[in-house]
Design a protein around this motif. Structure first.
Motif, PDB file in Angstrom:
ATOM      1  N   UNK A 267      28.302 -48.362  -6.619  1.00 15.76           N
ATOM      2  CA  UNK A 267      29.480 -47.913  -6.168  1.00 15.76           C
ATOM      3  C   UNK A 267      29.079 -46.642  -5.200  1.00 15.76           C
ATOM      4  N   UNK A 268      28.895 -47.252  -4.103  1.00 14.35           N
ATOM      5  CA  UNK A 268      28.074 -46.245  -3.223  1.00 14.35           C
ATOM      6  C   UNK A 268      29.342 -45.360  -2.576  1.00 14.35           C
ATOM      7  N   UNK A 269      30.164 -45.926  -2.265  1.00 18.09           N
ATOM      8  CA  UNK A 269      31.456 -44.820  -1.752  1.00 18.09           C
ATOM      9  C   UNK A 269      31.922 -43.975  -2.658  1.00 18.09           C
ATOM     10  N   UNK A 270      31.732 -44.182  -4.220  1.00 19.34           N
ATOM     11  CA  UNK A 270      32.203 -43.158  -5.151  1.00 19.34           C
ATOM     12  C   UNK A 270      30.917 -41.997  -5.093  1.00 19.34           C
ATOM     13  N   UNK A 271      29.748 -42.638  -4.904  1.00 16.74           N
ATOM     14  CA  UNK A 271      28.746 -41.768  -4.903  1.00 16.74           C
ATOM     15  C   UNK A 271      28.890 -40.624  -3.732  1.00 16.74           C
ATOM     16  N   UNK A 272      29.251 -41.127  -2.635  1.00 17.09           N
ATOM     17  CA  UNK A 272      29.403 -40.214  -1.344  1.00 17.09           C
ATOM     18  C   UNK A 272      30.492 -39.157  -1.740  1.00 17.09           C
ATOM     19  N   UNK A 273      31.569 -39.795  -2.168  1.00 18.88           N
ATOM     20  CA  UNK A 273      32.761 -38.753  -2.591  1.00 18.88           C
ATOM     21  C   UNK A 273      32.198 -37.792  -3.709  1.00 18.88           C
ATOM     22  N   UNK A 274      31.555 -38.004  -4.766  1.00 13.36           N
ATOM     23  CA  UNK A 274      31.001 -37.369  -5.574  1.00 13.36           C
ATOM     24  C   UNK A 274      30.107 -36.227  -5.075  1.00 13.36           C
ATOM     25  N   UNK A 275      29.391 -36.448  -3.916  1.00 16.71           N
ATOM     26  CA  UNK A 275      28.384 -35.539  -3.459  1.00 16.71           C
ATOM     27  C   UNK A 275      29.195 -34.585  -2.547  1.00 16.71           C
ATOM     28  N   UNK A 276      30.617 -34.564  -2.488  1.00  9.74           N
ATOM     29  CA  UNK A 276      31.245 -33.614  -1.768  1.00  9.74           C
ATOM     30  C   UNK A 276      31.530 -33.937  -0.460  1.00  9.74           C
ATOM     31  N   UNK A 277      31.512 -35.315   0.077  1.00 12.10           N
ATOM     32  CA  UNK A 277      31.945 -35.695   1.349  1.00 12.10           C
ATOM     33  C   UNK A 277      33.277 -36.246   1.389  1.00 12.10           C
TER      34      UNK A 277
END
Length: 213
Positions: free
Chosen positions: A173-183
């Motif tokens: 779930x790459x979108x969630x990973x991007x959000x979790x990284x602060x983006x």
């Protein structure tokens, strides 16, 4: 230079060299255009592979630093850089420790690579580190299906495919990973297509993300 021995997948690299050309003809080239449209300034591309993005960068980009750990793919990327319409410098390195200074790029590109990095949060933290304030991340990735049954199938296939496919995961779930990284993602496009004849249509995402100021 970092030790890149764990990133060498010569059998997969040879396969990727063949299948990437077919993928371009089946819709991937158009998605690359969309992912890179409007970029400007200095760009770092994470996991550049064999350089398929290079001809898609707009002429407003002043330099691309293309990071690739796999020896065979990096050699192919160096050849592709010679045909690019913008300056491209191919360097050895990996997503978890980008060979770049803090806040030194206007944009970062992750294209069909976050599926295969060992540590996605570490890679995204590195991308944040090298981006200047106001910089953006452009991404184009295949991801886990929103269909529960297809998602479970991807979960089941991923361990086998990952070993054969250079560490590629079908079910992230790459979108969630991007959000979790602060983006902050703006916008996000989700779609399915079949980049290869022998692969059914599957979920992809494409978009851009910034660090909130």
């Amino acid at each position: 230079m970092a030790d890149l021995s764990e990133f060498q997948h010569p059998r997969f690299a040879r396969m990727y060299e063949r299948i990437s050309a077919e993928s371009e003809q089946r819709g991937t080239a158009e998605r690359r255009d969309l992912a890179l449209a409007g970029l400007s300034g200095r760009v770092i591309e994470v996991g550049a592979g064999n350089g398929m993005n290079f001809t898609h960068y707009p002429d407003t980009v002043t330099e691309v630093v293309a990071v690739e750990p796999e020896d065979r793919l990096r050699a192919l990327a160096e050849q592709a850089a010679e045909k690019a319409s913008v300056p491209v410098r191919v360097v050895a390195g990996h997503a978890g420790a980008l060979p770049a200074e803090d806040r030194s790029f206007d944009a970062a590109v992750a294209s069909l690579v976050l599926c295969s990095v060992t540590d996605v949060p570490a890679a995204l933290a590195e991308i944040r580190r090298v981006l200047r304030p106001g910089g953006e991340l452009r991404f184009f990735e295949h991801v886990r299906s929103a269909n529960p049954l297809l998602g479970l199938l991807q979960d089941a296939l991923t361990p086998v495919w990952s070993r054969a496919g250079g560490g590629c995961h079908l079910n992230r779930d790459t979108a969630e990973s991007i959000r979790a990284a602060g983006f902050q993602i703006e916008p996000l496009h989700r779609f399915s297509y079949a980049p290869l004849r022998f692969v059914p249509p599957h979920a992809h995402i494409l978009g851009r993300a910034r660090i909130p100021t």
